[in-house]
Design a protein around this motif. Structure first.
Motif, PDB file in Angstrom:
ATOM      1  N   ASP A  77       0.756  -1.203   0.077  1.00  0.00           N
ATOM      2  CA  ASP A  77      -0.037  -0.253   0.011  1.00  0.00           C
ATOM      3  C   ASP A  77       0.849   1.105  -0.027  1.00  0.00           C
ATOM      4  OD1 ASP A  77       0.967   0.024   2.371  1.00  0.00           O
ATOM      5  OD2 ASP A  77      -0.871  -0.603   3.610  1.00  0.00           O
ATOM      6  N   ALA A  78       0.204   2.244   0.154  1.00  0.00           N
ATOM      7  CA  ALA A  78       1.098   3.697   0.065  1.00  0.00           C
ATOM      8  C   ALA A  78       2.262   3.835   0.932  1.00  0.00           C
ATOM      9  CB  ALA A  78       0.294   4.794   0.220  1.00  0.00           C
ATOM     10  N   GLU A  79       1.878   3.221   2.246  1.00  0.00           N
ATOM     11  CA  GLU A  79       2.674   3.081   3.150  1.00  0.00           C
ATOM     12  C   GLU A  79       3.963   2.396   3.144  1.00  0.00           C
ATOM     13  OE1 GLU A  79       2.733   5.459   5.613  1.00  0.00           O
ATOM     14  OE2 GLU A  79       4.549   4.676   6.078  1.00  0.00           O
ATOM     15  N   GLY A  80       3.449   1.047   2.629  1.00  0.00           N
ATOM     16  CA  GLY A  80       4.457   0.180   2.374  1.00  0.00           C
ATOM     17  C   GLY A  80       5.550   0.658   1.158  1.00  0.00           C
ATOM     18  N   LEU A  81       5.036   1.456   0.160  1.00  0.00           N
ATOM     19  CA  LEU A  81       5.730   1.932  -0.656  1.00  0.00           C
ATOM     20  C   LEU A  81       6.760   2.981  -0.287  1.00  0.00           C
ATOM     21  CD1 LEU A  81       3.817   2.862  -3.959  1.00  0.00           C
ATOM     22  CD2 LEU A  81       5.367   0.994  -3.801  1.00  0.00           C
ATOM     23  N   ARG A  82       6.304   3.667   0.812  1.00  0.00           N
ATOM     24  CA  ARG A  82       7.033   4.703   1.281  1.00  0.00           C
ATOM     25  C   ARG A  82       8.478   4.188   1.875  1.00  0.00           C
ATOM     26  NH1 ARG A  82       4.058   8.494   0.671  1.00  0.00           N
ATOM     27  NH2 ARG A  82       2.098   7.302   1.828  1.00  0.00           N
ATOM     28  N   ARG A  83       8.209   2.969   2.603  1.00  0.00           N
ATOM     29  CA  ARG A  83       9.272   2.117   3.220  1.00  0.00           C
ATOM     30  C   ARG A  83      10.661   2.101   2.203  1.00  0.00           C
ATOM     31  NH1 ARG A  83       5.593  -1.079   5.716  1.00  0.00           N
ATOM     32  NH2 ARG A  83       6.036  -2.748   4.460  1.00  0.00           N
ATOM     33  N   HIS A  84      10.437   1.779   0.860  1.00  0.00           N
ATOM     34  CA  HIS A  84      11.589   1.688  -0.108  1.00  0.00           C
ATOM     35  C   HIS A  84      11.763   2.907  -1.016  1.00  0.00           C
ATOM     36  CE1 HIS A  84      10.839  -2.645   0.386  1.00  0.00           C
ATOM     37  NE2 HIS A  84       9.580  -2.669   0.203  1.00  0.00           N
ATOM     38  N   PHE A  85      10.377   3.836  -0.928  1.00  0.00           N
ATOM     39  CA  PHE A  85      10.778   5.020  -1.726  1.00  0.00           C
ATOM     40  C   PHE A  85      10.347   6.211  -1.025  1.00  0.00           C
ATOM     41  CE2 PHE A  85       9.408   1.583  -4.380  1.00  0.00           C
ATOM     42  CZ  PHE A  85      10.480   1.140  -5.196  1.00  0.00           C
ATOM     43  N   PRO A  86      11.131   6.837  -0.165  1.00  0.00           N
ATOM     44  CA  PRO A  86      10.558   8.108   0.804  1.00  0.00           C
ATOM     45  C   PRO A  86       9.888   9.229  -0.214  1.00  0.00           C
ATOM     46  CG  PRO A  86      12.961   7.131   1.431  1.00  0.00           C
ATOM     47  CD  PRO A  86      12.533   6.546   0.006  1.00  0.00           C
ATOM     48  N   GLY A  87      10.483   9.455  -1.340  1.00  0.00           N
ATOM     49  CA  GLY A  87      10.153  10.425  -1.874  1.00  0.00           C
ATOM     50  C   GLY A  87       8.964  10.226  -2.941  1.00  0.00           C
ATOM     51  N   ILE A  88       8.250   9.038  -2.809  1.00  0.00           N
ATOM     52  CA  ILE A  88       7.198   8.849  -3.582  1.00  0.00           C
ATOM     53  C   ILE A  88       6.009   9.684  -3.507  1.00  0.00           C
ATOM     54  CG2 ILE A  88       5.838   7.112  -2.062  1.00  0.00           C
ATOM     55  CD1 ILE A  88       6.424   5.964  -5.580  1.00  0.00           C
ATOM     56  N   ALA A  89       5.219  10.152  -4.371  1.00  0.00           N
ATOM     57  CA  ALA A  89       3.968  10.961  -4.431  1.00  0.00           C
ATOM     58  C   ALA A  89       3.109  10.514  -3.625  1.00  0.00           C
ATOM     59  CB  ALA A  89       3.414  11.291  -5.793  1.00  0.00           C
ATOM     60  N   ALA A  90       2.262  11.334  -2.709  1.00  0.00           N
ATOM     61  CA  ALA A  90       1.347  11.105  -1.774  1.00  0.00           C
ATOM     62  C   ALA A  90       0.065  10.171  -2.378  1.00  0.00           C
ATOM     63  CB  ALA A  90       0.784  12.185  -0.980  1.00  0.00           C
ATOM     64  N   ASP A  91      -0.210  10.611  -3.536  1.00  0.00           N
ATOM     65  CA  ASP A  91      -1.553  10.104  -4.222  1.00  0.00           C
ATOM     66  C   ASP A  91      -0.972   8.447  -5.099  1.00  0.00           C
ATOM     67  OD1 ASP A  91      -0.007  11.260  -6.417  1.00  0.00           O
ATOM     68  OD2 ASP A  91      -1.713  12.089  -7.268  1.00  0.00           O
ATOM     69  N   VAL A  92       0.167   8.055  -4.883  1.00  0.00           N
ATOM     70  CA  VAL A  92       0.239   6.882  -5.523  1.00  0.00           C
ATOM     71  C   VAL A  92      -0.491   5.648  -4.847  1.00  0.00           C
ATOM     72  CG1 VAL A  92       1.815   5.166  -6.338  1.00  0.00           C
ATOM     73  CG2 VAL A  92       2.344   7.459  -6.515  1.00  0.00           C
ATOM     74  N   ALA A  93      -1.388   5.190  -5.539  1.00  0.00           N
ATOM     75  CA  ALA A  93      -2.240   3.973  -4.895  1.00  0.00           C
ATOM     76  C   ALA A  93      -1.315   2.923  -3.976  1.00  0.00           C
ATOM     77  CB  ALA A  93      -3.259   3.388  -5.831  1.00  0.00           C
ATOM     78  N   GLY A  94      -0.265   2.337  -4.782  1.00  0.00           N
ATOM     79  CA  GLY A  94       0.529   1.282  -4.218  1.00  0.00           C
ATOM     80  C   GLY A  94       1.247   0.652  -5.351  1.00  0.00           C
ATOM     81  N   GLY A  95       1.845  -0.584  -4.866  1.00  0.00           N
ATOM     82  CA  GLY A  95       2.694  -1.361  -5.841  1.00  0.00           C
ATOM     83  C   GLY A  95       2.441  -2.652  -5.625  1.00  0.00           C
ATOM     84  N   VAL A  96       3.181  -3.497  -6.124  1.00  0.00           N
ATOM     85  CA  VAL A  96       3.572  -5.050  -6.236  1.00  0.00           C
ATOM     86  C   VAL A  96       4.876  -5.349  -6.066  1.00  0.00           C
ATOM     87  CG1 VAL A  96       3.165  -7.325  -7.223  1.00  0.00           C
ATOM     88  CG2 VAL A  96       1.543  -5.625  -7.286  1.00  0.00           C
ATOM     89  N   PHE A  97       5.487  -5.984  -5.173  1.00  0.00           N
ATOM     90  CA  PHE A  97       6.807  -6.581  -4.900  1.00  0.00           C
ATOM     91  C   PHE A  97       6.874  -7.873  -5.211  1.00  0.00           C
ATOM     92  CE2 PHE A  97       9.702  -8.545  -2.244  1.00  0.00           C
ATOM     93  CZ  PHE A  97      10.872  -7.904  -2.236  1.00  0.00           C
ATOM     94  N   THR A  98       7.951  -8.212  -5.934  1.00  0.00           N
ATOM     95  CA  THR A  98       8.100  -9.543  -6.204  1.00  0.00           C
ATOM     96  C   THR A  98      10.048  -9.744  -5.700  1.00  0.00           C
ATOM     97  OG1 THR A  98       8.467  -9.155  -8.518  1.00  0.00           O
ATOM     98  CG2 THR A  98       6.718 -10.435  -7.917  1.00  0.00           C
ATOM     99  N   PRO A  99      10.340 -10.823  -5.200  1.00  0.00           N
ATOM    100  CA  PRO A  99      11.728 -11.003  -4.545  1.00  0.00           C
ATOM    101  C   PRO A  99      12.670 -11.207  -5.315  1.00  0.00           C
ATOM    102  CG  PRO A  99      10.349 -12.773  -3.965  1.00  0.00           C
ATOM    103  CD  PRO A  99       9.214 -12.055  -4.864  1.00  0.00           C
ATOM    104  N   TYR A 100      12.167 -11.870  -6.725  1.00  0.00           N
ATOM    105  CA  TYR A 100      13.197 -12.319  -7.717  1.00  0.00           C
ATOM    106  C   TYR A 100      14.001 -11.207  -8.629  1.00  0.00           C
ATOM    107  CZ  TYR A 100       9.446 -15.576  -6.968  1.00  0.00           C
ATOM    108  OH  TYR A 100       8.456 -16.358  -6.379  1.00  0.00           O
ATOM    109  N   ASP A 101      13.263  -9.993  -8.459  1.00  0.00           N
ATOM    110  CA  ASP A 101      13.979  -9.098  -9.375  1.00  0.00           C
ATOM    111  C   ASP A 101      15.212  -8.393  -9.006  1.00  0.00           C
ATOM    112  OD1 ASP A 101      11.815  -9.364 -11.051  1.00  0.00           O
ATOM    113  OD2 ASP A 101      10.638  -8.269  -9.779  1.00  0.00           O
TER     114      ASP A 101
END
Ligand SMILES: Cc1cc2nc3c(=O)[nH]c(=O)nc-3n(C[C@H](O)[C@H](O)[C@H](O)COP(=O)(O)OP(=O)(O)OC[C@H]3O[C@@H](n4cnc5c(N)ncnc54)[C@H](O)[C@@H]3O)c2cc1C
Length: 390
Positions: free
Chosen positions: A147-171
């Motif tokens: 979710d937005a909070e989860g994204l911020r852990r990896h990308f502190p500068g992410i825009a506030a209105d980004v809904a989220g993302g999907v993490f995969t461990p293989y990349d």
């Protein structure tokens, strides 16, 4: 233009092979040809590599450097498996390559994130992950909704209105130029002749078996042949009467000035390199063999990145380039060994960075044994052949 001159030069030419006769001749020293040649040399195979040189269109020098599994092979489980297998071999592959070449290749494989601007995009992406997971069957497919909070852990500068993302461990990601350089250095140290400025202008099967390739500096003979010449594969294979339907799709890339670490993980549109620059790009254009850049495309790429990472607006862009992807009609790789050309292998794919380990450690040993690996049958050229109308 290139294809026309190829047939002109070949016509009437019959240079006798030079004294160098090899087990395997690899045509093309980009990431694919170099990875295969490296894998063959490690098997003790007597291999020779011919490359056209700096005049050539080279995807290996203009790519994005991602080791990307997420989303690959949706609806094509054999491709998803092949990609996963390669991702799993990266550490071992790079450790050995560094030992042999003495070149440290910047590399990270801690996972990657696909960014989703809206809830709808996120829902669509999660559906795709579900499908990949179902198609992976016993292999499984791990992914995590951020979710937005989860994204911020990896990308502190992410825009506030980004809904989220999907993490995969293989990349992950790697410096692709260093990788190519390490492969070439390893080839030299393993005693493999890599002849640059040796574009293949003619190719024929020998009566007693094997092949001879004509170059401007003479012929080279080998028992087996690997055609891995990127977009050049099409015209080289034509010399043997084999149609390889490949076409270019241009991608444009931007590079920024160096920044303090701001991206914890690579994404499919932005990654921060080991030296701090930020690489931005995701365009796809069908513009023939034009490797140029267009301001409106670069602006669109930059706008998209800024939409996710507003701080990039104040960052200087220092470089931009265009490079050509090597695409088959269905976007999947080509792995073929035509029945009427024994010992000839035709190899092409549009993820030559990601697949470098599997090309060196799985494909090359199989080629040394005269066969394609199990599981690659689905990538043969026959899938493009249509029956003539009756
Ligand atoms: C913009 C862009 C971004 C990309 N991003 C990624 C990514 O993030 N991750 C990923 O996995 N992949 C990515 N790719 C794809 C990847 O770069 C390619 O799959 C890979 O480089 C293909 O390598 P290759 O050896 O087939 O081709 P090339 O690098 O094009 O090399 C072909 C070689 O063949 C030689 N050649 C051509 N004709 C002849 C001839 N007649 N005789 C002798 N030699 C010849 C040329 O000199 C050249 O060196 C990207 C590609 C592009 C364009």
């Amino acid at each position: 233009m290139k294809e026309a001159s190829l047939s002109r030069v070949t016509k009437g030419r019959n240079t006798p092979p030079d004294h160098r006769s090899h087990d395997v001749l690899v045509v093309g020293a980009g990431l694919i040809g170099a990875s295969i040649a490296y894998g063959l040399a490690r098997q003790g195979v007597n291999v020779c590599v011919l490359d056209e040189g700096d005049v050539a269109l080279r995807a290996s020098r203009g790519n994005f450097g991602l080791i990307w599994v997420q989303g690959k092979g949706l609806g094509a489980p054999a491709y998803a498996r092949w990609t996963r297998r390669s991702a799993g071999l990266w550490r071992q592959f790079l450790t050995d390559l560094t030992d042999i070449s003495g070149i440290a290749v910047p590399f990270e494989q801690r996972g990657g994130v696909e960014l989703c601007q809206t809830e709808q995009e996120l829902a669509n992406r999660l559906n795709q992950m579900e499908q990949l997971s179902a198609e992976a069957r016993d292999l499984g497919f791990a992914y995590e909704r951020l979710d937005a909070e989860g994204l911020r852990r990896h990308f502190p500068g992410i825009a506030a209105d980004v809904a989220g993302g999907v993490f995969t461990p293989y990349d992950g990601h790697v410096d692709p130029l260093r990788l190519l350089s390490a492969l070439h250095t390893a080839l030299a140290r393993l005693g493999v002749p890599v002849r640059s400025h040796a574009g293949v202008v003619g190719l024929r099967a020998l009566d007693h078996g094997g092949y001879v390739a004509e170059t401007s500096s003479g012929g080279v003979e080998a028992a087996q042949l690997v055609l891995a010449a990127g977009l050049g594969t099409r015209s080289v294979a034509e010399q043997l009467g084999v149609a390889v339907p490949l076409h270019p799709i241009r991608g444009q890339v931007l590079i920024t000035e160096r920044l303090a670490p701001a991206f914890g993980l690579p994404t499919s549109i932005v990654r921060q390199t080991a030296d701090g620059t930020v690489q931005i790009g995701s365009s796809q254009e069908d513009v023939g063999f034009d490797t140029g850049t267009r301001p409106e495309v670069l602006a669109a790429i930059a706008r998209k990145a800024i939409r996710f990472f507003p701080f990039l607006k104040k960052v200087q862009v220092v470089r931009a380039w265009g490079a050509l992807r090597i695409m088959s009609p269905d976007g999947l790789p080509i792995y073929d060994s035509p029945a009427d050309h024994p010992g000839c292998f035709i190899i092409s794919c549009h993820s030559g960075v990601t697949l470098s380990p599997v090309h060196a450690l799985v494909l090359a040993p199989a080629i040394a044994g005269g066969l394609l690996p199990d599981g690659l049958r689905t990538f043969q050229l026959e899938r493009f052949h249509v029956s003539p109308p009756v």
